[in-house]
Design an enzyme around this catalytic site. Structure first.
Site, PDB file in Angstrom:
ATOM      1  N   GLU A 151      -2.261  10.071   3.896  1.00 35.72           N
ATOM      2  CA  GLU A 151      -3.318  11.006   3.489  1.00 35.72           C
ATOM      3  C   GLU A 151      -3.468  12.158   4.475  1.00 35.72           C
ATOM      4  OE1 GLU A 151      -5.475  10.916   0.452  1.00 35.72           O
ATOM      5  OE2 GLU A 151      -5.139  12.889   1.291  1.00 35.72           O
ATOM      6  N   LYS A 226       4.211  21.295   3.394  1.00 30.90           N
ATOM      7  CA  LYS A 226       3.065  20.692   2.693  1.00 30.90           C
ATOM      8  C   LYS A 226       3.227  20.815   1.178  1.00 30.90           C
ATOM      9  CE  LYS A 226      -0.218  21.334   6.448  1.00 30.90           C
ATOM     10  NZ  LYS A 226      -1.080  22.309   7.123  1.00 30.90           N
TER      11      LYS A 226
END
Ligand SMILES: NC(=O)c1ccc[n+]([C@@H]2O[C@H](COP(=O)([O-])OP(=O)(O)OC[C@H]3O[C@@H](n4cnc5c(N)ncnc54)[C@H](OP(=O)(O)O)[C@@H]3O)[C@@H](O)[C@H]2O)c1
Length: 347
Positions: A151, A226
């Protein structure tokens, strides 16, 4: 009984997590029955250690922050290097927080693979392995009935992967757009108020948010890694960072920002992904955004991500001025998820 944990990398994020574990140990024990024992730590310059009886985490934090060696912590045994630490320790969960490396996400990917092969669950905050080897690592984890959670790799502790996995069952992510890199936000926000590119970069470095190699931020690599992590996990892609069309912010001038401001807009480095007929297409580039839009309103170190979905329309996740503690929280939330999914860890 304790959950045995180990650390590959014991830098800012891992040490902030160690502090959270210490501060909240009574609550974790009372509310979840979770107690942790650290059985291994590996670093680059502070040595690698194991201990069957448990390493005092606060002493380990103290040694590293004073620039000393981990072997000075009472009860710790020398391990030759990080692979030896992973091999020698009896951890049930490995926390991998080594730096991002654009060379295939190594050596983090190898560390994670070794830990999963040895039967450890893995939590990482490192986006490299997700962008370069997500499918293989997830398949290895699934095949060994282990958890692989990450996460903290995108937007620190703000729930992105967990939101989709846990709260949006049955929903397909069709695309996303995000302002995901804090360093370029600081630079562009600084230039809007008249500071030079260089002055604003120094400010980002002083805040400790720039990558060790700031070119990774400025040239759009961090945002690209990302974006690939988001596409690989949320959209079933199997992309690698070099597959992405990427433009950094070097070409953005103060004049560009002034002219955008004159029309009620700003310029931010935006990562976009969209499901096309040939699979997800990604692009990272500076974009002119209306100041009233979700992404255009992002200032300073803050980040925002808009997910486009089939059943839930658009969902925006905004993170206001995140710091290292938010990433450390991501490690804790992943640990609790693993623990709640499989309390047999304590046996
Ligand atoms: N900082 C944040 O706010 C943030 C936010 C989101 C994600 N992340 C990600 O989280 C990870 C950790 O970030 P950080 O800020 O904690 O980094 P950091 O402070 O630079 O710490 C990195 C740690 O990894 C160790 N290390 C370096 N190379 C290694 C190797 N080859 N093998 C084993 N250990 C190695 C370092 O050892 P030494 O201590 O001996 O140098 C250090 O303990 C990175 O992947 C980063 O991109 C960070």
């Amino acid at each position: 009984m304790h959950v045995r944990i180990a650390f590959a990398g014991f830098g800012n994020v891992a040490r902030a997590f160690a502090r959270i574990l210490n501060e909240h140990q009574s609550r974790l024990a009372e509310d979840y029955g979770l107690r942790c024992k650290t059985v291994g730590i590996a670093t680059a310059r502070h040595g690698c250690v194991t201990s069957a009886d448990g390493i005092d985490l606060l002493q380990a934090v103290d040694r590293v922050e004073r620039g000393n060696q981990l072997i000075e912590v009472p009860g710790s045994l020398h391990a030759e290097d990080p692979p030896a630490m992973i091999n020698d320790c009896s951890a049930q969960v490995l926390f991998e927080t080594t730096p991002l490396n654009l060379n295939a996400g190594e050596p983090a990917t190898t560390y994670i693979r070794s830990a999963l092969a040895r039967g450890m669950h893995v939590v990482t905050a490192n986006k490299g392995p997700i962008a370069f080897a997500y499918r293989q690592l997830k398949a290895l984890a699934d095949g060994n009935r282990l958890s692989f959670r990450f996460e903290g790799s995108v937007m620190d502790g703000a729930p992105v992967f967990n939101l989709v996995e846990r709260c949006l069952p049955g929903v397909r992510v069709l695309g996303f757009s995000g302002v995901l890199n804090s360093t370029t936000n600081i630079i562009l926000t600084g230039m809007e108020s008249g500071r030079s590119f260089e002055e604003s970069l120094v400010q980002a470095q002083r805040l400790g948010i720039a990558e060790a190699n700031a070119d990774y931020d400025i040239d759009g690599w961090d945002a690209t890694v990302k974006a690939v992590a988001l596409a690989n996990v949320l959209m079933g892609a199997d992309l690698r960072p070099p597959d992405v069309a990427r433009t950094g912010i070097r070409g953005v001038t103060i004049e560009d920002l002034r002219s955008a401001a004159d029309t009620g807009a700003t310029i931010r480095l935006v990562a976009r992904g969209r499901l096309g007929s040939g699979g997800p297409q990604l692009i990272v580039e500076p974009e002119r955004l209306s100041l009233g839009s979700t992404l255009g309103a992002v200032r300073g170190t803050s980040n925002a991500l808009v997910l486009e979905t089939d059943l839930m329309g658009e969902i925006a996740i905004c993170e206001n001025e995140p710091g290292v503690r938010q990433t450390a929280y991501a490690l804790m939330s992943d640990l609790l998820t693993i623990y709640n999914d499989g309390p047999e860890l304590c046996v």
